[in-house]
Design an enzyme around this catalytic site. Structure first.
Site, PDB file in Angstrom:
ATOM      1  N   LEU A 126       0.836  -1.197   0.000  1.00 42.72           N
ATOM      2  CA  LEU A 126       0.000   0.000   0.000  1.00 42.72           C
ATOM      3  C   LEU A 126       0.871   1.247   0.000  1.00 42.72           C
ATOM      4  O   LEU A 126       0.614   2.191  -0.754  1.00 42.72           O
ATOM      5  CB  LEU A 126      -0.930   0.007   1.218  1.00 42.72           C
ATOM      6  CG  LEU A 126      -1.717   1.310   1.419  1.00 42.72           C
ATOM      7  CD1 LEU A 126      -2.697   1.538   0.274  1.00 42.72           C
ATOM      8  CD2 LEU A 126      -2.440   1.299   2.757  1.00 42.72           C
ATOM      9  N   HIS A 127       1.893   1.258   0.831  1.00 41.37           N
ATOM     10  CA  HIS A 127       2.800   2.413   0.889  1.00 41.37           C
ATOM     11  C   HIS A 127       3.413   2.690  -0.483  1.00 41.37           C
ATOM     12  O   HIS A 127       3.403   3.833  -0.948  1.00 41.37           O
ATOM     13  CB  HIS A 127       3.880   2.161   1.933  1.00 41.37           C
ATOM     14  CG  HIS A 127       4.975   3.175   1.931  1.00 41.37           C
ATOM     15  ND1 HIS A 127       4.748   4.524   2.125  1.00 41.37           N
ATOM     16  CD2 HIS A 127       6.317   3.046   1.749  1.00 41.37           C
ATOM     17  CE1 HIS A 127       5.910   5.175   2.062  1.00 41.37           C
ATOM     18  NE2 HIS A 127       6.867   4.295   1.832  1.00 41.37           N
ATOM     19  N   ARG A 128       3.916   1.660  -1.145  1.00 35.16           N
ATOM     20  CA  ARG A 128       4.490   1.849  -2.486  1.00 35.16           C
ATOM     21  C   ARG A 128       3.441   2.352  -3.469  1.00 35.16           C
ATOM     22  O   ARG A 128       3.715   3.195  -4.303  1.00 35.16           O
ATOM     23  CB  ARG A 128       5.135   0.555  -2.976  1.00 35.16           C
ATOM     24  CG  ARG A 128       6.459   0.266  -2.286  1.00 35.16           C
ATOM     25  CD  ARG A 128       7.224  -0.862  -2.958  1.00 35.16           C
ATOM     26  NE  ARG A 128       6.556  -2.141  -2.878  1.00 35.16           N
ATOM     27  CZ  ARG A 128       6.657  -2.996  -1.869  1.00 35.16           C
ATOM     28  NH1 ARG A 128       7.411  -2.691  -0.828  1.00 35.16           N
ATOM     29  NH2 ARG A 128       6.024  -4.145  -1.879  1.00 35.16           N
TER      30      ARG A 128
END
Length: 187
Positions: free
Chosen positions: A28-30
């Site tokens: 999700l962060h990426r």
């Protein structure tokens, strides 16, 4: 925010839920970094600060278009066998709000000593006497282990769910979907 998506971790005999959550959150962060949007917030509706655990559900909060755009990026590729995506759904009408934010511990006395030496123009021994090892702060909050895209180092990203409030606070979210000011609906 009008919509949400629940991403639930499915049981896996080889990997415990916390490892799957680490992988899901890193993806999700990426995805959020690549997209560059700051309008998606996250929460963990089954978190438990007492254990501590984030639980087995990652909830994304946002407007329909933002959630559709994020999910179209296929950021969770490689985890399809480990997750169940539910939504987007409409957020229930009777709602309260809370911030979900990152907490950083002052866990490195060595780093604090280096800073002290620079600010006070002193030597290492004086800094060690002033800042003993016992000053390290240990947090008992739920966390994900995540790798930094810029430094390549792994670290614990501690996540706190703030107090429940009755009025929403508008604002932006970082590339983890967290914010110390902006609220998400809590249900």
């Amino acid at each position: 925010m009008e919509r949400y998506i629940d991403i639930r971790l499915l049981p896996d005999p080889e990997f415990p839920a916390n490892l799957l959550m680490n992988a899901l959150f890193a993806k999700l962060h990426r995805g959020l970094v690549g997209w560059g949007n700051n309008r998606i917030g996250v929460s963990f509706p089954r978190h438990d600060d007492g254990i501590p655990t984030l639980g087995k559900c990652l909830r994304l909060h946002g407007d329909q278009q933002d959630l559709d755009n994020l999910m179209a990026r296929n950021w969770f590729c490689g985890m399809r066998d480990n997750i169940l995506v539910v939504g987007p759904e409409t957020i229930p009408t009777s709602k309260v709000y809370r911030c979900v934010y990152r907490v950083q511990a002052k866990s490195s006395p060595e780093r604090l000593r280096r800073r002290y030496m620079q600010r006070h123009h002193t030597d290492a021994q004086t800094a060690r006497q002033t800042i003993p090892d016992s000053t390290a702060e240990m947090l008992t909050l739920p966390y994900v282990n995540i790798g930094s895209q810029s430094t390549g180092q792994r670290f614990r990203l501690f996540i706190a769910h703030g107090a429940i409030v009755e009025k929403p606070v508008e604002g932006s979210f970082n590339h983890y979907g967290l914010s110390p000011m902006a609220t998400i609906p809590w249900f």
